[in-house]
Write a protein that holds these residues in place. Structure first.
Motif, PDB file in Angstrom:
ATOM      1  N   PHE A  92       0.801  -1.082   0.103  1.00 51.57           N
ATOM      2  CA  PHE A  92       0.078  -0.005   0.064  1.00 51.57           C
ATOM      3  C   PHE A  92       0.914   1.100  -0.126  1.00 51.57           C
ATOM      4  CE2 PHE A  92      -2.861  -3.103   1.642  1.00 51.57           C
ATOM      5  CZ  PHE A  92      -4.107  -2.723   1.208  1.00 51.57           C
ATOM      6  N   SER A  93       1.812   1.067   0.805  1.00 50.25           N
ATOM      7  CA  SER A  93       2.789   2.445   0.822  1.00 50.25           C
ATOM      8  C   SER A  93       3.474   2.719  -0.470  1.00 50.25           C
ATOM      9  CB  SER A  93       3.966   2.174   1.718  1.00 50.25           C
ATOM     10  OG  SER A  93       3.616   1.658   2.893  1.00 50.25           O
ATOM     11  N   GLY A  94       3.684   1.733  -1.399  1.00 52.14           N
ATOM     12  CA  GLY A  94       4.301   1.848  -2.482  1.00 52.14           C
ATOM     13  C   GLY A  94       3.287   1.816  -3.777  1.00 52.14           C
ATOM     14  N   LEU A  95       2.224   1.995  -3.503  1.00 50.02           N
ATOM     15  CA  LEU A  95       1.171   1.655  -4.726  1.00 50.02           C
ATOM     16  C   LEU A  95       1.354   2.836  -5.718  1.00 50.02           C
ATOM     17  CD1 LEU A  95      -0.947  -0.145  -5.145  1.00 50.02           C
ATOM     18  CD2 LEU A  95      -2.456   1.170  -4.145  1.00 50.02           C
ATOM     19  N   PRO A  96       1.516   4.048  -5.422  1.00 52.37           N
ATOM     20  CA  PRO A  96       1.481   5.112  -6.473  1.00 52.37           C
ATOM     21  C   PRO A  96       2.772   4.846  -7.351  1.00 52.37           C
ATOM     22  CG  PRO A  96       0.959   6.278  -4.428  1.00 52.37           C
ATOM     23  CD  PRO A  96       1.205   4.817  -4.141  1.00 52.37           C
ATOM     24  N   ASP A  97       3.851   4.324  -6.812  1.00 50.53           N
ATOM     25  CA  ASP A  97       5.045   4.251  -7.442  1.00 50.53           C
ATOM     26  C   ASP A  97       4.977   2.944  -8.353  1.00 50.53           C
ATOM     27  OD1 ASP A  97       6.616   6.369  -6.826  1.00 50.53           O
ATOM     28  OD2 ASP A  97       6.496   5.739  -4.858  1.00 50.53           O
ATOM     29  N   VAL A  98       4.372   1.710  -7.824  1.00 51.45           N
ATOM     30  CA  VAL A  98       4.031   0.869  -8.548  1.00 51.45           C
ATOM     31  C   VAL A  98       3.155   1.121  -9.684  1.00 51.45           C
ATOM     32  CG1 VAL A  98       2.860  -1.637  -8.526  1.00 51.45           C
ATOM     33  CG2 VAL A  98       4.223  -0.846  -6.428  1.00 51.45           C
ATOM     34  N   VAL A  99       2.005   1.539  -9.496  1.00 51.35           N
ATOM     35  CA  VAL A  99       1.317   2.040 -10.656  1.00 51.35           C
ATOM     36  C   VAL A  99       2.094   3.088 -11.822  1.00 51.35           C
ATOM     37  CG1 VAL A  99      -0.652   3.357 -11.495  1.00 51.35           C
ATOM     38  CG2 VAL A  99      -0.999   1.864  -9.573  1.00 51.35           C
ATOM     39  N   LYS A 100       2.873   3.765 -11.242  1.00 55.84           N
ATOM     40  CA  LYS A 100       3.585   4.797 -11.888  1.00 55.84           C
ATOM     41  C   LYS A 100       4.827   3.957 -13.029  1.00 55.84           C
ATOM     42  CE  LYS A 100       6.007   8.278 -10.184  1.00 55.84           C
ATOM     43  NZ  LYS A 100       5.765   9.419  -9.157  1.00 55.84           N
ATOM     44  N   ASN A 101       5.311   3.022 -12.372  1.00 59.68           N
ATOM     45  CA  ASN A 101       6.398   2.393 -12.923  1.00 59.68           C
ATOM     46  C   ASN A 101       5.827   1.544 -13.866  1.00 59.68           C
ATOM     47  OD1 ASN A 101       8.996   3.640 -11.641  1.00 59.68           O
ATOM     48  ND2 ASN A 101       8.449   2.544  -9.665  1.00 59.68           N
ATOM     49  N   THR A 102       4.879   0.735 -13.533  1.00 57.14           N
ATOM     50  CA  THR A 102       4.100  -0.226 -14.513  1.00 57.14           C
ATOM     51  C   THR A 102       3.773   0.321 -15.765  1.00 57.14           C
ATOM     52  OG1 THR A 102       3.285  -1.336 -12.430  1.00 57.14           O
ATOM     53  CG2 THR A 102       2.842  -2.226 -14.446  1.00 57.14           C
ATOM     54  N   PHE A 103       3.093   1.632 -15.611  1.00 57.19           N
ATOM     55  CA  PHE A 103       2.444   2.119 -16.881  1.00 57.19           C
ATOM     56  C   PHE A 103       3.145   3.264 -17.320  1.00 57.19           C
ATOM     57  CE2 PHE A 103      -0.878   0.111 -14.318  1.00 57.19           C
ATOM     58  CZ  PHE A 103      -1.438  -0.643 -15.241  1.00 57.19           C
ATOM     59  N   ARG A 104       4.310   3.494 -16.925  1.00 54.38           N
ATOM     60  CA  ARG A 104       5.123   4.685 -17.043  1.00 54.38           C
ATOM     61  C   ARG A 104       4.265   5.947 -17.313  1.00 54.38           C
ATOM     62  NH1 ARG A 104      10.584   4.505 -17.842  1.00 54.38           N
ATOM     63  NH2 ARG A 104      11.326   2.262 -18.019  1.00 54.38           N
ATOM     64  N   LEU A 105       3.471   6.159 -16.163  1.00 51.89           N
ATOM     65  CA  LEU A 105       2.614   7.404 -16.309  1.00 51.89           C
ATOM     66  C   LEU A 105       3.258   8.655 -15.977  1.00 51.89           C
ATOM     67  CD1 LEU A 105      -0.538   6.030 -14.454  1.00 51.89           C
ATOM     68  CD2 LEU A 105      -0.259   6.335 -16.915  1.00 51.89           C
ATOM     69  N   SER A 106       2.918   9.653 -16.582  1.00 55.73           N
ATOM     70  CA  SER A 106       3.597  11.088 -16.273  1.00 55.73           C
ATOM     71  C   SER A 106       2.935  11.285 -14.735  1.00 55.73           C
ATOM     72  CB  SER A 106       3.467  12.001 -17.009  1.00 55.73           C
ATOM     73  OG  SER A 106       2.032  12.251 -17.193  1.00 55.73           O
ATOM     74  N   PRO A 107       3.671  12.093 -13.938  1.00 52.80           N
ATOM     75  CA  PRO A 107       3.249  12.662 -12.683  1.00 52.80           C
ATOM     76  C   PRO A 107       1.951  13.284 -12.853  1.00 52.80           C
ATOM     77  CG  PRO A 107       5.534  13.056 -12.827  1.00 52.80           C
ATOM     78  CD  PRO A 107       5.315  12.631 -14.231  1.00 52.80           C
ATOM     79  N   GLU A 108       1.539  14.020 -14.032  1.00 53.05           N
ATOM     80  CA  GLU A 108       0.418  14.756 -13.987  1.00 53.05           C
ATOM     81  C   GLU A 108      -1.010  13.837 -14.238  1.00 53.05           C
ATOM     82  OE1 GLU A 108       3.063  15.526 -16.532  1.00 53.05           O
ATOM     83  OE2 GLU A 108       3.822  16.609 -14.582  1.00 53.05           O
ATOM     84  N   GLN A 109      -0.494  12.626 -14.706  1.00 53.26           N
ATOM     85  CA  GLN A 109      -1.734  11.598 -14.964  1.00 53.26           C
ATOM     86  C   GLN A 109      -2.075  10.913 -13.518  1.00 53.26           C
ATOM     87  OE1 GLN A 109       0.009   9.657 -18.495  1.00 53.26           O
ATOM     88  NE2 GLN A 109      -2.155   9.168 -18.981  1.00 53.26           N
ATOM     89  N   LEU A 110      -1.344  11.092 -12.472  1.00 53.84           N
ATOM     90  CA  LEU A 110      -1.597  10.208 -11.656  1.00 53.84           C
ATOM     91  C   LEU A 110      -2.119  11.198 -10.415  1.00 53.84           C
ATOM     92  CD1 LEU A 110      -1.093   7.172 -11.162  1.00 53.84           C
ATOM     93  CD2 LEU A 110       0.764   7.836  -9.878  1.00 53.84           C
ATOM     94  N   ILE A 111      -3.236  11.058  -9.703  1.00 50.17           N
ATOM     95  CA  ILE A 111      -3.578  11.858  -8.449  1.00 50.17           C
ATOM     96  C   ILE A 111      -3.175  10.880  -7.421  1.00 50.17           C
ATOM     97  CG2 ILE A 111      -5.308  12.971  -7.250  1.00 50.17           C
ATOM     98  CD1 ILE A 111      -6.924  13.445  -9.903  1.00 50.17           C
ATOM     99  N   ALA A 112      -2.123  10.836  -6.654  1.00 51.46           N
ATOM    100  CA  ALA A 112      -1.631  10.396  -5.656  1.00 51.46           C
ATOM    101  C   ALA A 112      -1.317  11.195  -4.255  1.00 51.46           C
ATOM    102  CB  ALA A 112      -0.325   9.582  -6.120  1.00 51.46           C
TER     103      ALA A 112
END
Lengths: 302, 366
Positions: A92-112
């Motif tokens: 849970f603590s790493g969830l935003p980074d896991v998502v970001k790393n898996t999909f290569r999302l830009s930080p703007e696409q992610l509300i974390a």
């Protein structure tokens, strides 16, 4: 692209989902929650995830994937701690980074937003980062959050217990996921059994029950499970207890042993621990549940 | 009271010295072997990680030899390790009446100090001196290990260096004071230096990172460092017991150092939060080595380790962004020597070829 928030229906959605979607709705922003878990989502998630990830994390990634095409932003909050003295597991603590790393999302696409604990300051910060990510002012955001919180609290179950029968205990993201547990519950209800889950009990009761194990257990969701086990073991109208956990769940691998020794074996109630993974096939699951119910029924008759 | 503790690399040497000097009766578990692993797995829950099973095996073996007081550690954030002893107690207590002492790593110095004062009844000064000596010994052992990695990769006969290191480590068993420790350290390192013929050669460099326990315990990681040295590859290990204990026990309790902050700065933007265990540190050191001219990364962790699995998502991207070969070794009680050796050797070949190609292009440019 127009602002459109996507919320994956997995993990903590099952605890806080209505709060989150109410918040965005109050802000007047279109929200999509991904559909119920199905084989396709599971397969996609399994493909995307690192092999050793636990089942809920794989499913989570599958849900995110299903949202990406239609949403401008994905909402992946990081909840490190909610109840005092307790933590969430590392995933849970790493969830935003896991998502970001898996999909290569830009930080703007992610509300974390980062929810470090339950304190008002932490909540305020989370609202601020969320609003900033969407380019909206924070004050209406705070008011929207207040309203969402109110309706969410009104939603939470009241203390009345349905009479009779089997308690199914496990992480809410497994129990509430129709793909994993619906069949199990249906099997039982078709035999005239009422199924009770920890959600039927007020959280505070469960945490109070778990206080006995306080120095040992430091995962919040595990504490809830242990508390639920202890609570249900003491209810005279509960005939049996089913524990559900997923393969690869770190906390469960130890907590199950702990619960079995300190709670389940101490009580006279029949119990079974069921481990599920992504290799679906309901026959084995149903057989085990049926056999378990037969045992409970025989116990009840004698 | 017969005290025992689980093995972790060469940690047993300073711990034995410390407890022994303070007049405690110590029963040391036999070195980790196939038997330890099998015994430990037999008494452990199925899905639990490898360090748990080995710790369990260590305890069972030393209980068989008469130990009745067990020292364990806890407190690695959100990792499973904090919950180890609560569950281990269940199956161990069925065997024999035992006493447990848990030392919290968040308050390492305080807990250790209290434990030693309580159980040995020694004076304040003696306890502090012995803790300091144990830390010093660990740091010396780390220095020797680092020297082995440095000289071994450059020596024509790496086996010789490894032998010197192995026998040198045993020398510390008899150290009684600080000057003994530094004398032994210097002597062993000098010996290694003399065997190495050239310091000019520039071997390929590999960063070895991952979960603390499996990196520290050579039996568990199949002596991966020695394997790489024999291939003529220099290894840098990013965690070391001595430094860790020193920063945890002294610097952190004085508020002079915060490891988490350092790692966070290093790991951005691939990992932005502390995820428990050594996950953050793995990502941080991977990124550091990618930016500092390393030729490859080896990531070692126990099967199903939660923080390291989260770290893996980031490591995969670092490896592809920096075009760096990455070998992930997930270890459980079934991983065999042959499987690991083959993979490490293939990885070494890949790195050496890559380095060769790089040199060739550099030469043609000139």
């Amino acid at each position: 692209m127009q602002l459109h928030i996507g919320i994956p229906r997995a993990m903590l959605y099952h605890e806080f989902g209505s709060l989150w979607s109410a918040f965005f709705q109050n802000m007047g922003i279109p929200v999509s929650v991904s559909g119920e878990t199905n084989k396709q989502i599971l397969d996609r998630g399994t493909l995307l995830a690192i092999d050793e990830s636990c089942l809920p994390l794989k499913v989570y990634l599958g849900h995110v994937d299903s949202l990406l095409s239609k949403c401008s932003h994905i909402f992946v909050p990081r909840v490190a701690q909610y109840h005092r003295n307790f933590h969430f597991c590392a995933k849970f603590s790493g969830l935003p980074d896991v998502v970001k790393n898996t999909f290569r999302l830009s930080p703007e696409q992610l509300i974390a937003p980062n929810i470090e604990d339950k304190s008002p300051l932490s909540q305020l910060q989370a609202i601020y980062t969320t609003c900033q990510a969407m380019g909206l002012p924070a004050v209406p955001g705070y008011l929207a959050y207040r309203r969402a919180l109110k309706s969410w609290r009104a939603d939470t179950p009241c203390g009345s217990m349905p009479s009779n029968k089997i308690a199914i205990i496990g992480h809410s993201y497994l129990l509430k996921d129709t793909f994993f547990c619906q069949e199990m519950m249906n099997t039982l209800t078709s035999r005239g059994v009422t199924v009770v889950t920890p959600d039927h009990v007020v959280s505070k009761v469960l945490y109070d029950e778990a206080k006995v194990f306080q120095p040992d257990i430091y995962w919040q969701l595990s504490a809830k499970i242990v508390g639920a086990a202890r609570f249900f073991c003491r209810q005279p109208d509960i005939a049996g207890i089913v524990m559900v956990s997923s393969f690869g769940c770190g906390p469960d691998s130890l907590v199950n042993e702990y619960v079995e020794h300190h709670v389940l074996k101490q009580s006279t109630k029949p119990h079974i621990i069921i481990n599920i993974d992504e290799h679906t096939g309901s026959a084995g699951l149903i057989t085990r549940i049926e056999a378990f119910w037969d045992l409970v029924e025989r116990r009840l008759k004698s | 009271m017969k005290v025992t503790y689980p093995h972790m690399g060469y940690l047993n040497i300073p711990v034995f010295n410390m407890l022994n000097n303070l007049g405690m009766e110590v029963i040391e578990a036999p070195p980790i072997s196939q038997k330890t692993l099998e015994l430990g797995s037999l008494y452990s829950p199925e899905g639990v990680c490898l360090p748990y099973k080995i710790n369990m095996g260590n305890f069972l073996e030393s209980i068989d030899q008469g130990a009745d007081t067990l020292i364990t550690i806890c407190g690695a954030g959100k990792c499973r390790m904090g919950f180890f002893n609560a569950v281990q107690k269940i199956s161990l207590a069925a065997k024999k009446k035992l006493q447990f002492f848990t030392i919290n790593t968040e308050n390492l110095f305080r807990d250790l100090y209290r434990f030693l004062r309580q159980t040995t009844g020694s004076g304040r000064l003696a306890v502090i001196k012995n803790i300091a000596m144990a830390v010093q010994t660990l740091k010396a052992l780390d220095a020797i290990n680092d020297a082995k990695n440095c000289y071994g990769a450059r020596a024509s006969a790496p086996e010789q260096i490894i032998n010197i290191c192995d026998s040198g480590v045993q020398q510390f068993a008899g150290c009684r004071n600080f000057s003994d420790i530094s004398y032994t350290r210097d002597m062993v390192i000098d010996l290694m230096k003399n065997v190495t013929n050239s310091m000019e050669s520039r071997p390929a460099k590999v960063a070895l990172l991952g979960e603390f326990y499996v990196l520290m315990e050579p039996y568990v990681n199949h002596m991966i460092e020695n394997l790489l040295i024999k291939q003529g590859i220099e290894v840098k290990k990013f965690v070391s017991t001595g430094e860790w204990v020193y920063s945890k026990a002294f610097l952190q309790s004085l508020g002079l150092y915060n490891e988490e902050k350092d790692c966070l700065n290093q790991a951005r933007p691939y990992l932005n939060y502390h995820v428990g265990g050594d996950g953050l540190k793995s990502v941080g050191s991977a990124l550091w080595s990618a930016q500092n001219g390393y030729d490859g990364i080896i990531h070692v962790y126990p099967f199903g380790c939660m923080p390291e699995v989260v770290a893996q998502y980031a490591l995969k991207n670092i490896a592809s962004d920096y075009n760096l070969p990455l070998l992930s070794l997930s270890l459980d009680e079934h991983s065999s020597d042959v499987g690991i050796i083959t993979r490490v050797e293939a990885f070494a070949d890949c790195i050496k070829r890559k380095q060769h190609c790089k040199e060739k292009t550099l030469r043609s440019l000139r």
